[in-house]
Scaffold this motif. Structure first.
Motif, PDB file in Angstrom:
ATOM      1  N   ALA A 116       5.926 -22.732 -34.683  1.00 36.62           N
ATOM      2  CA  ALA A 116       5.645 -22.735 -33.247  1.00 36.62           C
ATOM      3  C   ALA A 116       6.925 -22.617 -32.430  1.00 36.62           C
ATOM      4  CB  ALA A 116       4.894 -24.013 -32.861  1.00 36.62           C
ATOM      5  N   ALA A 117       7.955 -23.350 -32.825  1.00 39.11           N
ATOM      6  CA  ALA A 117       9.217 -23.309 -32.081  1.00 39.11           C
ATOM      7  C   ALA A 117       9.849 -21.924 -32.143  1.00 39.11           C
ATOM      8  CB  ALA A 117      10.181 -24.359 -32.651  1.00 39.11           C
ATOM      9  N   ALA A 118       9.832 -21.290 -33.328  1.00 41.80           N
ATOM     10  CA  ALA A 118      10.433 -19.965 -33.485  1.00 41.80           C
ATOM     11  C   ALA A 118       9.674 -18.918 -32.678  1.00 41.80           C
ATOM     12  CB  ALA A 118      10.456 -19.582 -34.964  1.00 41.80           C
ATOM     13  N   ILE A 119       8.347 -18.958 -32.727  1.00 45.25           N
ATOM     14  CA  ILE A 119       7.544 -17.987 -31.988  1.00 45.25           C
ATOM     15  C   ILE A 119       7.688 -18.204 -30.486  1.00 45.25           C
ATOM     16  CG2 ILE A 119       5.173 -17.274 -31.467  1.00 45.25           C
ATOM     17  CD1 ILE A 119       4.505 -17.674 -34.392  1.00 45.25           C
ATOM     18  N   LYS A 120       7.686 -19.460 -30.058  1.00 39.88           N
ATOM     19  CA  LYS A 120       7.843 -19.762 -28.639  1.00 39.88           C
ATOM     20  C   LYS A 120       9.161 -19.210 -28.109  1.00 39.88           C
ATOM     21  CE  LYS A 120       6.255 -22.106 -25.009  1.00 39.88           C
ATOM     22  NZ  LYS A 120       4.914 -21.896 -24.416  1.00 39.88           N
ATOM     23  N   GLU A 121      10.205 -19.312 -28.909  1.00 40.72           N
ATOM     24  CA  GLU A 121      11.515 -18.787 -28.507  1.00 40.72           C
ATOM     25  C   GLU A 121      11.463 -17.274 -28.349  1.00 40.72           C
ATOM     26  OE1 GLU A 121      16.016 -18.602 -30.373  1.00 40.72           O
ATOM     27  OE2 GLU A 121      14.797 -20.402 -30.705  1.00 40.72           O
ATOM     28  N   ALA A 122      10.817 -16.592 -29.286  1.00 36.93           N
ATOM     29  CA  ALA A 122      10.702 -15.129 -29.214  1.00 36.93           C
ATOM     30  C   ALA A 122       9.894 -14.708 -27.984  1.00 36.93           C
ATOM     31  CB  ALA A 122      10.059 -14.593 -30.480  1.00 36.93           C
ATOM     32  N   LEU A 123       8.780 -15.371 -27.733  1.00 38.31           N
ATOM     33  CA  LEU A 123       7.940 -15.036 -26.589  1.00 38.31           C
ATOM     34  C   LEU A 123       8.654 -15.290 -25.270  1.00 38.31           C
ATOM     35  CD1 LEU A 123       4.511 -16.510 -27.794  1.00 38.31           C
ATOM     36  CD2 LEU A 123       5.152 -14.091 -27.688  1.00 38.31           C
ATOM     37  N   THR A 156      -6.715 -19.972 -39.488  1.00 38.77           N
ATOM     38  CA  THR A 156      -6.792 -19.804 -38.037  1.00 38.77           C
ATOM     39  C   THR A 156      -7.478 -21.000 -37.392  1.00 38.77           C
ATOM     40  OG1 THR A 156      -6.947 -17.393 -38.289  1.00 38.77           O
ATOM     41  CG2 THR A 156      -7.607 -18.314 -36.171  1.00 38.77           C
ATOM     42  N   SER A 157      -8.567 -21.450 -38.007  1.00 34.58           N
ATOM     43  CA  SER A 157      -9.306 -22.593 -37.485  1.00 34.58           C
ATOM     44  C   SER A 157      -8.441 -23.851 -37.470  1.00 34.58           C
ATOM     45  CB  SER A 157     -10.561 -22.821 -38.334  1.00 34.58           C
ATOM     46  OG  SER A 157     -11.271 -23.963 -37.894  1.00 34.58           O
ATOM     47  N   TYR A 158      -7.680 -24.067 -38.551  1.00 32.66           N
ATOM     48  CA  TYR A 158      -6.814 -25.242 -38.609  1.00 32.66           C
ATOM     49  C   TYR A 158      -5.733 -25.172 -37.527  1.00 32.66           C
ATOM     50  CZ  TYR A 158      -3.289 -28.545 -40.202  1.00 32.66           C
ATOM     51  OH  TYR A 158      -2.374 -29.558 -40.253  1.00 32.66           O
ATOM     52  N   LEU A 159      -5.089 -24.012 -37.390  1.00 31.47           N
ATOM     53  CA  LEU A 159      -4.044 -23.868 -36.385  1.00 31.47           C
ATOM     54  C   LEU A 159      -4.604 -24.056 -34.979  1.00 31.47           C
ATOM     55  CD1 LEU A 159      -2.009 -20.810 -37.765  1.00 31.47           C
ATOM     56  CD2 LEU A 159      -1.495 -23.235 -37.985  1.00 31.47           C
ATOM     57  N   GLU A 160      -5.808 -23.543 -34.747  1.00 36.13           N
ATOM     58  CA  GLU A 160      -6.433 -23.693 -33.430  1.00 36.13           C
ATOM     59  C   GLU A 160      -6.746 -25.153 -33.151  1.00 36.13           C
ATOM     60  OE1 GLU A 160      -9.393 -23.721 -30.255  1.00 36.13           O
ATOM     61  OE2 GLU A 160      -9.740 -24.335 -32.322  1.00 36.13           O
ATOM     62  N   ARG A 161      -7.231 -25.873 -34.177  1.00 35.68           N
ATOM     63  CA  ARG A 161      -7.537 -27.296 -34.020  1.00 35.68           C
ATOM     64  C   ARG A 161      -6.275 -28.087 -33.722  1.00 35.68           C
ATOM     65  NH1 ARG A 161      -8.728 -31.485 -38.748  1.00 35.68           N
ATOM     66  NH2 ARG A 161      -6.509 -31.775 -38.347  1.00 35.68           N
ATOM     67  N   MET A 162      -5.162 -27.650 -34.285  1.00 30.57           N
ATOM     68  CA  MET A 162      -3.897 -28.357 -34.085  1.00 30.57           C
ATOM     69  C   MET A 162      -3.161 -27.897 -32.827  1.00 30.57           C
ATOM     70  SD  MET A 162      -3.579 -30.585 -36.534  1.00 30.57           S
ATOM     71  CE  MET A 162      -1.858 -31.003 -36.787  1.00 30.57           C
ATOM     72  N   ASN A 163      -3.858 -27.113 -31.970  1.00 33.92           N
ATOM     73  CA  ASN A 163      -3.300 -26.646 -30.693  1.00 33.92           C
ATOM     74  C   ASN A 163      -2.099 -25.714 -30.857  1.00 33.92           C
ATOM     75  OD1 ASN A 163      -5.209 -27.902 -29.159  1.00 33.92           O
ATOM     76  ND2 ASN A 163      -3.917 -29.609 -28.511  1.00 33.92           N
ATOM     77  N   PHE A 164      -2.021 -25.034 -31.987  1.00 40.44           N
ATOM     78  CA  PHE A 164      -0.888 -24.154 -32.243  1.00 40.44           C
ATOM     79  C   PHE A 164      -0.822 -23.006 -31.243  1.00 40.44           C
ATOM     80  CE2 PHE A 164       0.859 -20.344 -34.304  1.00 40.44           C
ATOM     81  CZ  PHE A 164       2.086 -20.806 -34.739  1.00 40.44           C
ATOM     82  N   PHE A 165      -1.956 -22.459 -30.841  1.00 39.35           N
ATOM     83  CA  PHE A 165      -1.980 -21.261 -30.000  1.00 39.35           C
ATOM     84  C   PHE A 165      -1.916 -21.550 -28.510  1.00 39.35           C
ATOM     85  CE2 PHE A 165      -4.367 -20.176 -33.911  1.00 39.35           C
ATOM     86  CZ  PHE A 165      -3.575 -19.144 -34.384  1.00 39.35           C
ATOM     87  N   VAL A 166      -1.883 -22.818 -28.133  1.00 40.14           N
ATOM     88  CA  VAL A 166      -1.852 -23.168 -26.715  1.00 40.14           C
ATOM     89  C   VAL A 166      -0.580 -22.636 -26.063  1.00 40.14           C
ATOM     90  CG1 VAL A 166      -1.738 -25.080 -25.067  1.00 40.14           C
ATOM     91  CG2 VAL A 166      -3.301 -25.195 -27.010  1.00 40.14           C
ATOM     92  N   ASP A 167      -0.737 -21.920 -24.954  1.00 38.98           N
ATOM     93  CA  ASP A 167       0.390 -21.366 -24.180  1.00 38.98           C
ATOM     94  C   ASP A 167       1.211 -20.352 -24.970  1.00 38.98           C
ATOM     95  OD1 ASP A 167      -0.268 -22.967 -21.992  1.00 38.98           O
ATOM     96  OD2 ASP A 167       0.947 -24.635 -22.722  1.00 38.98           O
ATOM     97  N   MET A 168       0.636 -19.769 -26.025  1.00 37.05           N
ATOM     98  CA  MET A 168       1.341 -18.723 -26.773  1.00 37.05           C
ATOM     99  C   MET A 168       0.420 -17.515 -26.945  1.00 37.05           C
ATOM    100  SD  MET A 168       3.941 -20.423 -29.541  1.00 37.05           S
ATOM    101  CE  MET A 168       2.752 -20.932 -30.772  1.00 37.05           C
TER     102      MET A 168
END
Length: 349
Positions: free
Chosen positions: A59-66, A82-94
């Motif tokens: 998440a930190a690496a992708i956030k930096e790139a974005l 995908t479901s696990y990452l979504e549940r863990m709020n990985f995609f929020v604001d990215m």
């Protein structure tokens, strides 16, 4: 996303486990994500498992790139992952492309019983996040939240699990927020996540990850007398020495009261439960666990990539958490900081 339009675009493959078990190849990929200048395609066809350290560093690496205006795609991500990452709020604001994430779906706030990723920018939220995560973890372990406060009948079972977890989380988060922003890294931030894994024999285990994109241990300790050589591996070893970056005092509720990492004590807590700690800073990785008999110098290995900042994963075996007495693990308080003998007032004529 068509990566052929820009010669600076890169196509990379994530390892099967985006986790501590595959830290060397994972850090190599994430180093390229952070250092390249073009758009990024992360082939996720092999990914089958993601743990808190993998979740937070990715998440930190992708956030930096974005944040730099680059586009990121994650094709071939399995629906279960995908479901696990979504549940863990990985995609929020990215805004990540090539991922089938439900859009505009109403989600209830599950922070009372799930251990989602949390991105911290404001240092004033550190203690609140530590409270929140520790409470959520204990709820998962014992199957309930804290009982209503009753000073005559304390919730001993809850407190015995809560105190060591709360102490470790507070120390790691506070350090990441304060020390990461030194040496000009004023805009660094912190990602935190935790996961409870069921295990009948051990009562389960908890893995906590705290990751920052700041200056790293070497920059922080570069002039410290305990730094034997100016390498990232030596800096990690120095940070683990008592009195280099360790809080040695506690408040009445198990919270730290002095500035510092408390990393020494956090490692001791994890090892005392039978768990371990992984630490990445710069181009070095250190693994220290209860089963380790090697000297600390031999616990460090070089990475092919590097992480600008510090990434820490601490694993705790649940059934031994109630046996932890934090005060017994703290290094001795320096004589200068010991309470002075109170002045006796005299009222003689």
């Amino acid at each position: 996303m068509n990566l052929q339009k820009n010669n600076n675009d890169v196509s990379l493959s994530l390892p099967e486990a985006v986790a501590i078990t595959h830290l060397v190849p994972l850090m190599a990929v994430l180093n390229q994500v952070r250092s390249c200048s073009g758009n990024i395609e992360l082939d996720c066809s092999r990914v089958r498992f993601v743990d808190p350290l993998g979740l937070t560093t990715l998440a930190a690496a992708i956030k930096e790139a974005l944040s730099q205006g680059r586009r990121v795609a994650m094709p071939w991500l399995a629906p279960a992952t995908t479901s696990y990452l979504e549940r863990m709020n990985f995609f929020v604001d990215m805004d990540i492309e090539a991922v089938d994430v439900p859009r505009n779906r109403n989600r209830n706030d599950q922070r009372g019983n799930l251990l989602e990723i949390t991105h911290i920018v404001d240092s004033g939220k550190a203690e609140a996040v530590a409270d929140q995560l520790a409470a959520a973890i204990v709820t998962m372990i014992i199957g309930r939240g804290q009982k209503p406060v009753n000073f005559q009948v304390p919730d001993t079972e809850y407190d015995e699990y809560y105190r060591p977890l709360r102490y470790a989380l507070s120390e790691l988060i506070e350090n990441a927020l304060t020390h990461a922003r030194r040496e000009g890294s004023f805009n660094s931030s912190v990602w935190v996540a935790a996961q409870y894994y069921k295990d009948v024999q051990t009562g389960g285990r908890v893995q906590v990850a705290v990751v920052d994109n700041g200056c790293g241990f070497l920059a922080t300790l570069q002039n410290h007398p305990e730094l034997s050589e100016k390498t990232h591996g030596a800096a990690i070893r120095a940070a683990l020495k008592p009195k280099v970056s360790c809080n040695r005092d506690m408040g009445p509720f198990g919270e730290s009261v002095n500035e510092g990492v408390g990393l020494t004590t956090t490692v001791l807590i994890a090892k005392a439960t039978g768990g371990d700690v992984h630490i990445v800073s710069g181009d070095a990785l250190l693994l220290d666990g209860s089963a380790s008999v090697t000297k600390r110098r031999d616990q460090v290995q070089a990475l092919t990539g590097r992480w600008d900042g510090v990434a820490i994963s601490a694993t705790f075996i649940c059934q031994k958490l109630p046996l932890i007495h934090i005060a017994d693990l703290l290094p001795p308080v320096e004589p200068a900081k010991r309470a002075k003998t109170p002045v006796v007032l005299r009222f003689d004529d």
